[in-house]
Design a protein around this motif. Structure first.
Motif, PDB file in Angstrom:
ATOM      1  N   ALA A 237       0.280 -18.410 -61.950  1.00 22.02           N
ATOM      2  CA  ALA A 237      -0.890 -17.666 -62.492  1.00 22.02           C
ATOM      3  C   ALA A 237      -0.781 -16.975 -63.780  1.00 22.02           C
ATOM      4  O   ALA A 237      -1.748 -16.728 -64.673  1.00 22.02           O
ATOM      5  N   ARG A 238       0.428 -16.532 -63.988  1.00 28.99           N
ATOM      6  CA  ARG A 238       0.786 -15.697 -65.349  1.00 28.99           C
ATOM      7  C   ARG A 238       1.140 -16.247 -66.517  1.00 28.99           C
ATOM      8  O   ARG A 238       0.841 -16.290 -67.599  1.00 28.99           O
ATOM      9  N   ALA A 239       1.775 -17.630 -66.381  1.00 31.21           N
ATOM     10  CA  ALA A 239       2.423 -18.393 -67.377  1.00 31.21           C
ATOM     11  C   ALA A 239       1.607 -19.153 -68.173  1.00 31.21           C
ATOM     12  O   ALA A 239       0.555 -19.551 -67.857  1.00 31.21           O
ATOM     13  N   ARG A 240       1.740 -19.113 -69.415  1.00 33.28           N
ATOM     14  CA  ARG A 240       1.105 -19.969 -70.432  1.00 33.28           C
ATOM     15  C   ARG A 240       2.097 -21.122 -71.151  1.00 33.28           C
ATOM     16  O   ARG A 240       3.357 -20.458 -71.257  1.00 33.28           O
ATOM     17  N   PHE A 247       5.803 -18.884 -71.172  1.00 31.83           N
ATOM     18  CA  PHE A 247       6.075 -17.507 -71.430  1.00 31.83           C
ATOM     19  C   PHE A 247       5.084 -16.853 -70.362  1.00 31.83           C
ATOM     20  O   PHE A 247       3.998 -17.097 -70.523  1.00 31.83           O
ATOM     21  N   PHE A 248       5.718 -15.474 -70.101  1.00 31.24           N
ATOM     22  CA  PHE A 248       4.794 -14.655 -69.264  1.00 31.24           C
ATOM     23  C   PHE A 248       5.254 -13.438 -69.144  1.00 31.24           C
ATOM     24  O   PHE A 248       6.492 -13.058 -69.473  1.00 31.24           O
ATOM     25  N   ASP A 249       4.361 -12.399 -68.967  1.00 31.61           N
ATOM     26  CA  ASP A 249       4.565 -10.899 -68.822  1.00 31.61           C
ATOM     27  C   ASP A 249       4.286 -10.560 -67.587  1.00 31.61           C
ATOM     28  O   ASP A 249       3.322 -10.707 -67.169  1.00 31.61           O
ATOM     29  N   LEU A 250       5.477  -9.934 -66.781  1.00 34.38           N
ATOM     30  CA  LEU A 250       5.442  -9.477 -65.481  1.00 34.38           C
ATOM     31  C   LEU A 250       5.695  -7.951 -65.378  1.00 34.38           C
ATOM     32  O   LEU A 250       6.332  -7.242 -64.337  1.00 34.38           O
ATOM     33  N   THR A 273      11.806 -21.160 -71.904  1.00 34.34           N
ATOM     34  CA  THR A 273      11.055 -20.243 -71.057  1.00 34.34           C
ATOM     35  C   THR A 273      11.468 -18.880 -71.566  1.00 34.34           C
ATOM     36  O   THR A 273      12.537 -18.651 -71.852  1.00 34.34           O
ATOM     37  N   LEU A 274      10.444 -18.093 -71.664  1.00 42.22           N
ATOM     38  CA  LEU A 274      10.629 -16.538 -72.060  1.00 42.22           C
ATOM     39  C   LEU A 274       9.734 -15.757 -71.417  1.00 42.22           C
ATOM     40  O   LEU A 274       8.529 -15.972 -71.293  1.00 42.22           O
ATOM     41  N   ILE A 287      15.438 -15.233 -71.522  1.00 44.15           N
ATOM     42  CA  ILE A 287      15.217 -16.415 -72.389  1.00 44.15           C
ATOM     43  C   ILE A 287      16.119 -17.548 -71.843  1.00 44.15           C
ATOM     44  O   ILE A 287      17.322 -17.260 -71.575  1.00 44.15           O
ATOM     45  N   GLY A 288      15.365 -18.894 -71.745  1.00 48.00           N
ATOM     46  CA  GLY A 288      16.076 -19.767 -71.493  1.00 48.00           C
ATOM     47  C   GLY A 288      15.661 -21.126 -72.061  1.00 48.00           C
ATOM     48  O   GLY A 288      14.673 -21.207 -72.576  1.00 48.00           O
TER      49      GLY A 288
END
Length: 344
Positions: A237-240, A247-250, A273-274, A287-288
């Motif tokens: 739901a959160r990832a763009r 990337f996503f902010d949790l 991925t970040l 960060i990956g």
């Protein structure tokens, strides 16, 4: 980045014993906490040490974690007659007698690397090109000390897969069906200071399947698997996904730890991925790079994390901040996102 430690007690682990009436050698094994490779490294070292160095050794296990700040490892943790660090950064403390690590960010304090290079003990080892500390340690123990690691082949194999992200597919890494992955899931979420030392003791002689099905792992695993499924939906739901970066902010969801392969299962063509999150004790930027598409990586992620006081490997890294520094974590996240996206 400092090390968060649990203060050692004056009592040693219950596997303490004496050999032929002699007082046992007290060995303090410090390992990367909440990490399968850290626990496996501690298990491999313990069996090696007992079989090749001191059969009367009594081991105590203490996990080390990274946190913000520039101070080094707390000197109070070096409480054994022998003090060992596996899968964690270097210390110049004179009481450190054995050290094995494979992180590119192993030398954090001024003079660390020079101190390591000058060491003549023959008991401190570092190779940033190795995928897992566990296999590196086993290889060194075999080559330098003639130790037979074959009884722990299963443990070494899975540590290499997990820490080196050598899964055949992201789906396998996310499904969590293998015993090793179930143990990994519990270790990464663990808050009980007695659990991982017990896992380390069992890893020295039991199969991963037996450990995974024991109440020690099976009991805490059930709610963690439910949370894992929730995290998959949260990332969905959160990832763009833009310019090669998922990337996503949790932060607002209160999440600071999740399966790092979820993003690649959802976006298999991603380069990086970040994400940024926050838990009760820290805010964190992770960060990956995609282990199934290594040719896409253009950045040394440990170097990027190092600029914010973090570290790790060129292919995966992280930065921790204090729990009340979510704004700083989000600012670092935004800067790193811009950098990773710049040459897509």
């Amino acid at each position: 980045m400092a090390a968060r430690t649990r203060r050692p007690s004056r009592r040693w682990a219950r596997d303490s014993h004496c050999s032929k009436g002699l007082i046992a050698m007290n060995v303090q094994v410090l390992f990367h906490d909440s990490c399968f490779d850290g626990a496996a490294s501690a298990a491999v070292f313990s069996r090696f040490y007992r079989e090749r160095i001191r059969p009367d050794a009594a081991f105590r296990y203490l996990g080390l974690n990274h946190k913000p700040g520039a101070e080094g490892i707390d000197p109070a943790v070096f409480s054994g007659e022998e003090n060992v660090i596996v899968d964690f950064r270097y210390s110049q403390d004179a009481r450190l007698t054995w050290w094995f690590d494979h992180h590119a960010s192993a030398f954090q304090q001024p003079g660390d690397e020079a101190h390591f290079r000058a060491d003549t003990s023959g008991r401190k080892f570092h190779d940033a090109h190795r995928k897992s500390c566990t296999k590196y340690l086993a290889d060194v123990a075999r080559e330098r000390f003639g130790w037979d690691a074959s009884p722990l082949a299963e443990l070494i194999h899975w540590a290499e897969i997990i820490d080196g992200a050598q899964f055949p597919s992201p789906q396998m890494a996310v499904a969590l069906e293998e015993p090793a992955l179930r143990i990994m899931t519990v270790l990464e979420a663990n808050k009980d200071p007695s659990l991982i030392p017990e896992v380390i003791r069992r890893m020295q002689s039991e199969s991963l399947a037996d450990i995974a099905t024991s109440p020690l792992i099976a009991a805490p695993l059930a709610p963690l698997l439910a949370r894992h499924q929730s995290n998959i939906e949260l990332v969905r739901a959160r990832a763009r996904y833009e310019r090669g970066v998922v990337f996503f902010d949790l932060v607002d969801e209160g999440v600071d730890s999740l399966n790092k392969f979820i993003a690649y299962a959802l976006y298999p063509d991603a380069r990086y991925t970040l994400w940024v999150g926050k838990g009760a004790s820290r805010a964190k930027v992770s960060i990956g790079s995609n282990p199934w598409k290594p040719e896409l990586r253009r950045h040394d992620l440990s170097a990027i994390a190092g600029r914010y006081g973090g570290g790790g490997h060129p292919v995966v890294a992280a930065v921790s901040f204090k729990a009340d520094q979510a704004d700083k974590a989000r600012a670092a996240y935004a800067e790193i996102l811009a950098e990773l996206s710049s040459d897509a």
